[in-house]
Design an enzyme around this catalytic site. Structure first.
Site, mmCIF file in Angstrom:
data_model
loop_
_atom_site.group_PDB
_atom_site.id
_atom_site.type_symbol
_atom_site.label_atom_id
_atom_site.label_comp_id
_atom_site.label_asym_id
_atom_site.label_seq_id
_atom_site.Cartn_x
_atom_site.Cartn_y
_atom_site.Cartn_z
ATOM 1 N N LYS A 4 -9.616 -9.951 -9.723
ATOM 2 C CA LYS A 4 -10.553 -10.089 -8.498
ATOM 3 C C LYS A 4 -11.498 -8.780 -8.859
ATOM 4 O O LYS A 4 -11.117 -7.761 -9.130
ATOM 5 C CB LYS A 4 -9.656 -9.869 -7.349
ATOM 6 C CG LYS A 4 -10.536 -9.682 -6.124
ATOM 7 C CD LYS A 4 -9.692 -9.803 -4.876
ATOM 8 C CE LYS A 4 -10.166 -8.806 -4.084
ATOM 9 N NZ LYS A 4 -9.472 -8.977 -2.522
ATOM 10 N N LYS A 52 0.882 -1.225 -0.074
ATOM 11 C CA LYS A 52 0.099 -0.061 0.049
ATOM 12 C C LYS A 52 0.787 1.388 -0.179
ATOM 13 O O LYS A 52 0.407 2.196 -0.615
ATOM 14 C CB LYS A 52 -0.939 0.113 1.337
ATOM 15 C CG LYS A 52 -2.164 -0.674 1.141
ATOM 16 C CD LYS A 52 -2.958 -0.737 2.157
ATOM 17 C CE LYS A 52 -4.361 -1.594 2.015
ATOM 18 N NZ LYS A 52 -5.303 -1.719 3.077
ATOM 19 N N LYS A 65 -13.489 -2.313 -6.433
ATOM 20 C CA LYS A 65 -14.037 -0.995 -6.576
ATOM 21 C C LYS A 65 -12.880 -0.145 -7.442
ATOM 22 O O LYS A 65 -13.325 0.808 -8.320
ATOM 23 C CB LYS A 65 -14.314 -0.172 -5.388
ATOM 24 C CG LYS A 65 -15.410 -1.061 -4.622
ATOM 25 C CD LYS A 65 -16.785 -0.324 -4.949
ATOM 26 C CE LYS A 65 -17.080 0.700 -4.277
ATOM 27 N NZ LYS A 65 -18.250 0.839 -3.453
HETATM 28 P P1 ADP Z 1 -9.804 -5.873 2.313
HETATM 29 O O1 ADP Z 1 -8.859 -4.884 1.971
HETATM 30 O O2 ADP Z 1 -10.069 -5.964 3.708
HETATM 31 O O3 ADP Z 1 -9.746 -7.160 1.403
HETATM 32 P P2 ADP Z 1 -12.110 -5.153 0.807
HETATM 33 O O4 ADP Z 1 -13.097 -3.969 0.926
HETATM 34 O O5 ADP Z 1 -11.309 -5.433 -0.459
HETATM 35 O O6 ADP Z 1 -11.032 -5.100 1.890
HETATM 36 O O7 ADP Z 1 -13.033 -6.591 0.861
HETATM 37 C C1 ADP Z 1 -13.740 -6.806 2.156
HETATM 38 C C2 ADP Z 1 -14.090 -8.265 2.189
HETATM 39 O O8 ADP Z 1 -14.410 -8.749 0.992
HETATM 40 C C3 ADP Z 1 -12.712 -8.982 2.501
HETATM 41 O O9 ADP Z 1 -13.160 -10.162 3.153
HETATM 42 C C4 ADP Z 1 -12.217 -9.758 1.173
HETATM 43 O O10 ADP Z 1 -11.607 -10.768 1.232
HETATM 44 C C5 ADP Z 1 -13.727 -9.688 0.375
HETATM 45 N N1 ADP Z 1 -13.522 -9.444 -0.946
HETATM 46 C C6 ADP Z 1 -13.264 -8.598 -1.580
HETATM 47 N N2 ADP Z 1 -13.219 -8.526 -3.103
HETATM 48 C C7 ADP Z 1 -13.634 -9.773 -3.224
HETATM 49 C C8 ADP Z 1 -13.770 -10.513 -4.490
HETATM 50 N N3 ADP Z 1 -13.605 -10.157 -5.711
HETATM 51 N N4 ADP Z 1 -14.113 -11.874 -4.344
HETATM 52 C C9 ADP Z 1 -14.395 -12.478 -2.955
HETATM 53 N N5 ADP Z 1 -14.026 -11.793 -1.884
HETATM 54 C C10 ADP Z 1 -13.831 -10.411 -1.925
HETATM 55 NA NA NA Z 2 -9.097 -4.915 -0.769
#
Ligand code: ADP
Ligand code: NA
Length: 328
Positions: free
Chosen positions: A197, A114, A200
């Site tokens: 993946k 990050k 956003k």
């Molecule tokens: P983080 O940085 O904690 O991963 P996010 O906001 O990206 O935060 O995601 C929040 C949750 O959603 C986490 O548990 C993450 O693993 C899950 N997550 C995010 N994107 C995906 C995805 N594309 N498929 C499955 N799980 C996801």
């Molecule tokens: Na993330």
């Protein structure tokens, strides 16, 4: 029998959570209420590790809580709260920071990733100590299980190391949390780039839970597939079709094998059209519930205050023991 305690948090997001957040994490939050003693929080303290507009942050926190409720987090069964409402989080975090080696914190790869994307002077110390606050989130509740994705494993290891260090220096105080891999988690990929993946940061192929379902349906119908015609689950060679199948399977509660059977001799267009309908049916009542929570601010605030109170009962007990052991 006693249920294992689980702690999980999610950052307040602008706009709304996306389908990946739901199928990869929040759906399991809802399911774990049947098997666990659950503590769930919207981690607004973590959110300020990067700049936030105060008005936006407040709105995003409320909207995130409303979405969790609408998705099925039940405040009668789980403690649902906002992290900043429980001052014991930063209080314990400070104690743990004093037990963390600088080199140890520097080895956290998520910080490296990050911070590498920002200028050195713009990276806050909070981003550096983020995993220690996370450790405090977990240890305050004596959580036994923490659902973690791959990218969070290192932070859970740090949490266990800190708990062990505290326990051996000051006497047994913390329970050691374990990683919990929930059943039925689906990793969701970007609809326009099915090898990445869903996130956003790539707005074209992400399905937001609060956007107009017509918009989502359109995104599903124009999802990238491949030049073949067979509807089979083959993530390596048919990433797009496989992604649609796994989303469909999760939302409709049907096995992928069953879906493959259903679509023998039918085209990608049929699959997309049906999935668009399944998604719309799933999301429409959720959006209605979110709206009703947001329309009744007083009720939402009351639920969150109640959740914070329940969380504080546990958090304050742990912190009092910690302070006593340290010599405060
Ligand atoms: P983080 O940085 O904690 O991963 P996010 O906001 O990206 O935060 O995601 C929040 C949750 O959603 C986490 O548990 C993450 O693993 C899950 N997550 C995010 N994107 C995906 C995805 N594309 N498929 C499955 N799980 C996801
Ligand atoms: Na993330």
């Amino acid at each position: 029998t006693r249920r294992p305690r689980v702690l999980s948090g999610i950052q307040p997001t602008a706009g709304s959570f996306h389908l990946g957040n739901y199928l990869g994490a929040l759906r399991q939050w809802v399911a774990m209420q049947d098997t666990h003693d659950a503590f769930y929080c919207v981690v607004d303290l973590h959110a300020i590790t990067v700049p936030q507009d105060p008005k936006q942050l407040r709105e995003n926190t409320r909207a995130s809580a409303a979405q969790l409720l609408a998705l099925g987090v039940d405040p009668r069964r789980s403690a649902l709260f906002v992290q900043s409402h429980v001052p014991e989080h930063p209080q314990l975090s400070w104690v743990l920071e004093c037990l963390t080696g600088f080199g140890e914190a520097s080895r956290m790869t998520q910080f490296k990733d990050k911070s590498a994307r920002q200028e050195a002077d713009r990276v806050g110390v909070g981003l550096f100590t983020y995993p220690i606050l996370q450790a405090a989130d977990i240890l305050l509740y004596q959580a036994e299980q923490v659902p973690v994705g791959e990218d969070q494993r290192q932070h859970l290891e740090l949490t266990r190391d800190l708990a062990q260090r505290f326990n051996s220096r000051f006497g047994r105080t913390f329970r050691l949390p374990e990683a919990y891999i929930p059943k039925d988690t689906a990793k969701v990929y970007d609809l326009q780039d099915p090898n990445a993946k869903m996130s956003k940061s790539v707005p074209t192929g992400v399905i937001e839970l609060l956007e107009d379902p017509k918009r989502s349906a359109k995104k599903i119908r124009s999802a990238v597939t491949d030049t073949g015609r067979e509807i089979v689950y083959d993530p390596e060679n048919k990433a797009g079709v496989s992604n649609l199948l796994s989303i469909y399977s999760a939302l409709a509660n049907r096995s992928i094998a069953e879906l493959e059977q259903d679509y023998v001799g039918r085209g990608y267009g049929d699959l997309k059209k049906d999935l668009a309908e399944v998604f719309t049916e799933f999301v429409t009542p959720i959006q209605q519930r979110v709206r009703s929570y947001l329309d009744d601010r007083a009720e939402l605030d009351r639920l969150l205050a109640q959740g914070a109170q329940r969380a504080r009962e546990v958090a304050a007990t742990t912190l009092a023991r910690v302070y006593d052991r340290i010599g405060f």
